[in-house]
Design a protein around this motif. Structure first.
Motif, short mmCIF file in Angstrom:
data_model
loop_
_atom_site.label_atom_id
_atom_site.label_comp_id
_atom_site.label_asym_id
_atom_site.label_seq_id
_atom_site.Cartn_x
_atom_site.Cartn_y
_atom_site.Cartn_z
N ARG A 334 0.85 -0.74 -0.04
CA ARG A 334 0.12 -0.26 -0.18
C ARG A 334 1.31 1.83 0.03
N THR A 335 2.19 1.65 0.63
CA THR A 335 3.22 2.05 1.17
C THR A 335 4.08 2.56 -0.29
N ARG A 337 6.81 1.14 0.28
CA ARG A 337 7.97 0.67 0.84
C ARG A 337 7.66 -0.41 0.98
N LEU A 367 4.56 6.92 8.46
CA LEU A 367 4.35 5.45 8.01
C LEU A 367 2.21 4.80 7.89
N ASP A 370 1.59 7.32 5.28
CA ASP A 370 1.86 7.14 3.69
C ASP A 370 0.79 5.52 3.41
N LEU A 371 0.41 5.21 5.18
CA LEU A 371 -0.80 4.14 4.69
C LEU A 371 -1.39 4.75 4.23
N GLY A 374 -2.04 5.54 0.65
CA GLY A 374 -2.23 4.62 -0.10
C GLY A 374 -3.32 4.02 0.42
#
Length: 382
Positions: A334-335, A337, A367, A370-371, A374
């Motif tokens: 999803r992110t 990373r 995080l 970003d989640l 995403g």
């Protein structure tokens, strides 16, 4: 637990009451079968027991006497006109009802009447007291007594004025018929009538002559539960003395006053200011300071990572107990990373100092940010 083992456990628990119930029912059935319903009733013409009168009933029928066994007062009263009524237990009949039978029947034979019944009898009959039951000479000119001779009587002794006839040491009293009343025969004991003693002395002759004329006999076995006597019953409340009612009212008033004294006073709601209002942020700050003071960075980091994992699981709509590998792969997808970087944030080594702990907190916050981004992006990248 199911299957045979469960049934065995249930049977082991229910076995004692079931066995007790079976034993009680079996005992009741055996008792009824052995004793019968009427075998133990004294002076019952159907009973062959020593205290029964079946033998006398047979002799009376052989002499042409039509004897009828009755347990209802209404039946006995209907059979009374012109015949003889034998009342086996006058104490179970209200005294006023005994007077109705005497006024209707030609002859009323009472066995061992008590004081309450004696007071209602004509001829001024009085109870003198108990007497020994034994063979006694007649001692009077009553035809039935002179023909029978010695008989087993006693039980109780009575006295009555003329023209009453007193025999067998006052244990047999005959009050002749008077206007509005039939003849009353009082027996102080029932031994002369029973199966056990009917063949002794002159008992049979005396019993046949007392009960065999006229040729109809109502053998009345009264019962205190007879519906005809319910009009004379008093309720339990009516038996309570008036003084008890007065005392009960006083107690009730005292209870009401005590309740009013101890009850909560009703009135408007009173608001009370709390002495201290503590904000939620202050609670968090205070706990953080405790962690800082104790230098428990590992515990603080574990709390931060656990909170981040819970929020990530909820945002990704994954099961609560998702394993770490699946969670890391989903977050990385999803992110955008790397999986190793995500795993390092969620389960890496504990921070060595406060700066490292702050850096871990910021990295976990980024995080989560970003989640969220995403998930908002159609293809899961940004």
């Amino acid at each position: 637990m199911t299957g045979p083992a469960a049934w065995r456990e249930r049977w082991r628990a229910a076995r004692p009451p079931v066995l007790i119930g079976i034993a009680v029912i079996t005992t009741a059935i055996i008792t009824v079968l052995i004793s019968g319903t009427d075998a133990s009733t004294p002076l019952d013409p159907r009973s062959a027991a020593p205290s029964g009168t079946r033998a006398l009933d047979v002799l009376l029928r052989e002499q042409g006497v039509r004897a009828s066994r009755m347990e209802s007062y209404e039946e006995a009263l209907a059979a009374a006109p012109g015949g003889t009524i034998l009342v086996t237990d006058p104490g179970d009949v209200p005294p006023a009802r005994i007077g109705e039978l005497i006024a209707t029947a030609a002859t009323t034979v009472l066995v061992d009447p008590g004081p309450s019944v004696i007071d209602e009898l004509p001829g001024g009959v009085e109870l003198l007291g108990p007497a020994l039951t034994a063979p006694i000479e007649a001692g009077c000119d009553l035809p039935a007594a002179t023909s029978a001779g010695r008989a087993i009587l006693g039980g109780a002794r009575y006295r009555a004025g003329p023209p009453a006839i007193r025999c067998y040491d006052d244990s047999l009293v005959v009050v002749p018929a008077s206007p509005g009343n039939g003849t009353v025969v009082i027996l102080g004991a029932a031994d002369a009538l029973t199966n056990d003693h009917l063949g002794d002395e002159g008992n049979a002759a005396l019993s046949l002559m007392l009960l065999g004329s006229p040729p109809t006999l109502a053998w009345y076995l009264p019962s205190p539960t007879d519906p005809a006597f319910r009009t004379d019953e008093r309720s339990l409340v009516s038996l309570i003395p008036r003084g008890w009612w007065f005392a009960a009212m006083q107690v009730l008033v005292g209870v009401v006053l005590l309740a009013a004294w101890r009850a909560r006073r009703l009135g408007p709601i009173v608001t009370e200011q709390l002495p201290v209002v503590i904000r939620a942020t202050e609670t968090h700050e205070g706990r953080a300071r405790l962690y800082q003071r104790s230098r428990d960075r590992a515990h603080a980091a574990a709390i931060l990572r656990s909170a981040a994992i819970d929020r990530a699981t909820r945002v990704l709509r994954l099961p609560r107990h998702t394993d770490e590998r699946t969670l890391v792969a989903s977050i990385a997808e999803r992110t955008g990373r790397g999986a190793d970087a995500v795993a390092g944030l969620l389960s890496g080594p504990h921070p060595a100092d406060d700066a490292a702990l702050l850096a871990l907190g910021r990295a976990l916050a980024e995080l989560e940010h970003d989640l969220d981004l995403g998930l908002d992006t159609p293809e899961g990248t940004h």
